[in-house]
Design a protein around this motif. Structure first.
Motif, PDB file in Angstrom:
ATOM      1  N   ARG A  41     -76.551  11.577 -46.920  1.00 49.47           N
ATOM      2  CA  ARG A  41     -76.503  11.717 -45.461  1.00 49.47           C
ATOM      3  C   ARG A  41     -76.418  13.197 -45.076  1.00 49.47           C
ATOM      4  O   ARG A  41     -77.138  13.655 -44.191  1.00 49.47           O
ATOM      5  N   GLN A  42     -75.563  13.953 -45.756  1.00 46.42           N
ATOM      6  CA  GLN A  42     -75.418  15.379 -45.447  1.00 46.42           C
ATOM      7  C   GLN A  42     -76.697  16.156 -45.745  1.00 46.42           C
ATOM      8  O   GLN A  42     -77.077  17.042 -44.978  1.00 46.42           O
ATOM      9  N   THR A  94     -79.169  15.191 -42.855  1.00 47.09           N
ATOM     10  CA  THR A  94     -78.795  15.740 -41.548  1.00 47.09           C
ATOM     11  C   THR A  94     -78.864  17.267 -41.533  1.00 47.09           C
ATOM     12  O   THR A  94     -79.220  17.854 -40.505  1.00 47.09           O
ATOM     13  N   SER A 149     -80.986   9.008 -34.985  1.00 51.36           N
ATOM     14  CA  SER A 149     -79.659   8.684 -35.524  1.00 51.36           C
ATOM     15  C   SER A 149     -79.888   7.995 -36.862  1.00 51.36           C
ATOM     16  O   SER A 149     -80.833   7.232 -37.032  1.00 51.36           O
ATOM     17  N   LEU A 150     -79.015   8.266 -37.829  1.00 53.27           N
ATOM     18  CA  LEU A 150     -79.263   7.901 -39.225  1.00 53.27           C
ATOM     19  C   LEU A 150     -78.076   7.175 -39.850  1.00 53.27           C
ATOM     20  O   LEU A 150     -76.929   7.556 -39.643  1.00 53.27           O
ATOM     21  N   SER A 181     -84.192  15.832 -34.971  1.00 53.38           N
ATOM     22  CA  SER A 181     -82.909  15.949 -34.275  1.00 53.38           C
ATOM     23  C   SER A 181     -82.685  14.871 -33.222  1.00 53.38           C
ATOM     24  O   SER A 181     -81.570  14.698 -32.750  1.00 53.38           O
ATOM     25  N   THR A 218     -82.687  17.932 -41.148  1.00 56.38           N
ATOM     26  CA  THR A 218     -83.392  17.383 -39.986  1.00 56.38           C
ATOM     27  C   THR A 218     -82.611  17.491 -38.675  1.00 56.38           C
ATOM     28  O   THR A 218     -83.172  17.261 -37.617  1.00 56.38           O
ATOM     29  N   PHE A 219     -81.315  17.754 -38.781  1.00 58.78           N
ATOM     30  CA  PHE A 219     -80.412  17.781 -37.624  1.00 58.78           C
ATOM     31  C   PHE A 219     -80.245  16.404 -36.980  1.00 58.78           C
ATOM     32  O   PHE A 219     -79.830  16.291 -35.828  1.00 58.78           O
ATOM     33  N   ALA A 220     -80.568  15.352 -37.732  1.00 62.78           N
ATOM     34  CA  ALA A 220     -80.340  13.988 -37.250  1.00 62.78           C
ATOM     35  C   ALA A 220     -78.835  13.749 -37.165  1.00 62.78           C
ATOM     36  O   ALA A 220     -78.054  14.396 -37.865  1.00 62.78           O
ATOM     37  N   GLN A 221     -78.447  12.823 -36.326  1.00 66.68           N
ATOM     38  CA  GLN A 221     -77.032  12.508 -36.150  1.00 66.68           C
ATOM     39  C   GLN A 221     -76.663  11.311 -37.030  1.00 66.68           C
ATOM     40  O   GLN A 221     -77.296  10.259 -36.947  1.00 66.68           O
ATOM     41  N   ALA A 222     -75.644  11.470 -37.869  1.00 65.18           N
ATOM     42  CA  ALA A 222     -75.159  10.366 -38.698  1.00 65.18           C
ATOM     43  C   ALA A 222     -74.334   9.425 -37.826  1.00 65.18           C
ATOM     44  O   ALA A 222     -73.462   9.876 -37.076  1.00 65.18           O
TER      45      ALA A 222
END
Length: 185
Positions: free
Chosen positions: A51-52, A55, A39-40, A36, A58-62
């Motif tokens: 991407r979806q 995210t 950033s991706l 989280s 992982t809760f990473a931010q696109a």
């Protein structure tokens, strides 16, 4: 992380049991490297779908490539989109080179036997010279086009469809052997 300590050497990843990205070894890397706080950015034939999936897990931010901590280039990405992504990724600064992005690049095959492109790697973590072959070489040329000055640059992880990976830290120097050999290195 052993791969980053020995740039240019081939390492076998364990596959992830539940596969949601279409490549069990890619999922292993995603689970190891992305969380989280990351950033991706993505380049793939269906970037929004990939991407979806990442995210959501992982809760990473696109984000746009210029702000990405980590990027992924799918094996099915259009060459121009992949090259543009590598060109736009942050390379860090002289004061904070560690803020350069890490990019995972899927390729068909990585091996010790010469295939399409054979590479030699020197630099920190390499006693004399490490070498490997990969099914593509566009990423090396895209990395060179960036013209990052030491200590800045991007870290590259190559991953094939069989779980073989090679890490190429920003401090590694790469050269491509133009004459392909058919011997085991």
């Amino acid at each position: 992380m052993n791969a980053f300590a020995r740039p240019g050497t081939i390492h076998q990843l364990p596959p992830t049991v539940s596969e949601y990205l279409g490549n069990a070894w890619l999922e292993t890397l995603v689970r190891m490297l992305i969380d989280s706080t990351c950033s991706l950015a993505v380049a793939a034939s269906k970037p929004e779908q990939l991407r979806q999936a990442i995210t959501a897990a992982t809760f990473a931010q696109a984000v746009a490539p210029q702000q990405a901590d980590i990027a992924l280039v799918g094996f099915d990405a259009e060459l121009q989109a992949a090259e543009r992504l590598l060109a736009e990724l942050p390379g860090g600064t002289d004061i904070a080179p560690e803020t350069g992005a890490t990019v995972i690049i899927e390729c068909e095959r990585i091996s010790k036997i010469s295939e399409v492109a054979h590479f030699s790697v020197t630099g920190p973590g390499v006693k004399a010279c490490n070498s490997f072959s990969a099914s593509s070489n566009w990423w090396m040329h895209a990395r060179e086009q960036r013209k990052d000055r030491f200590p800045c640059g991007i870290d590259i992880i190559l991953l094939d469809q069989f779980g073989n990976m090679v890490a190429l830290p920003r401090s590694s120097q790469l050269s491509e052997n133009k004459e392909l050999e058919s011997q085991v290195l």
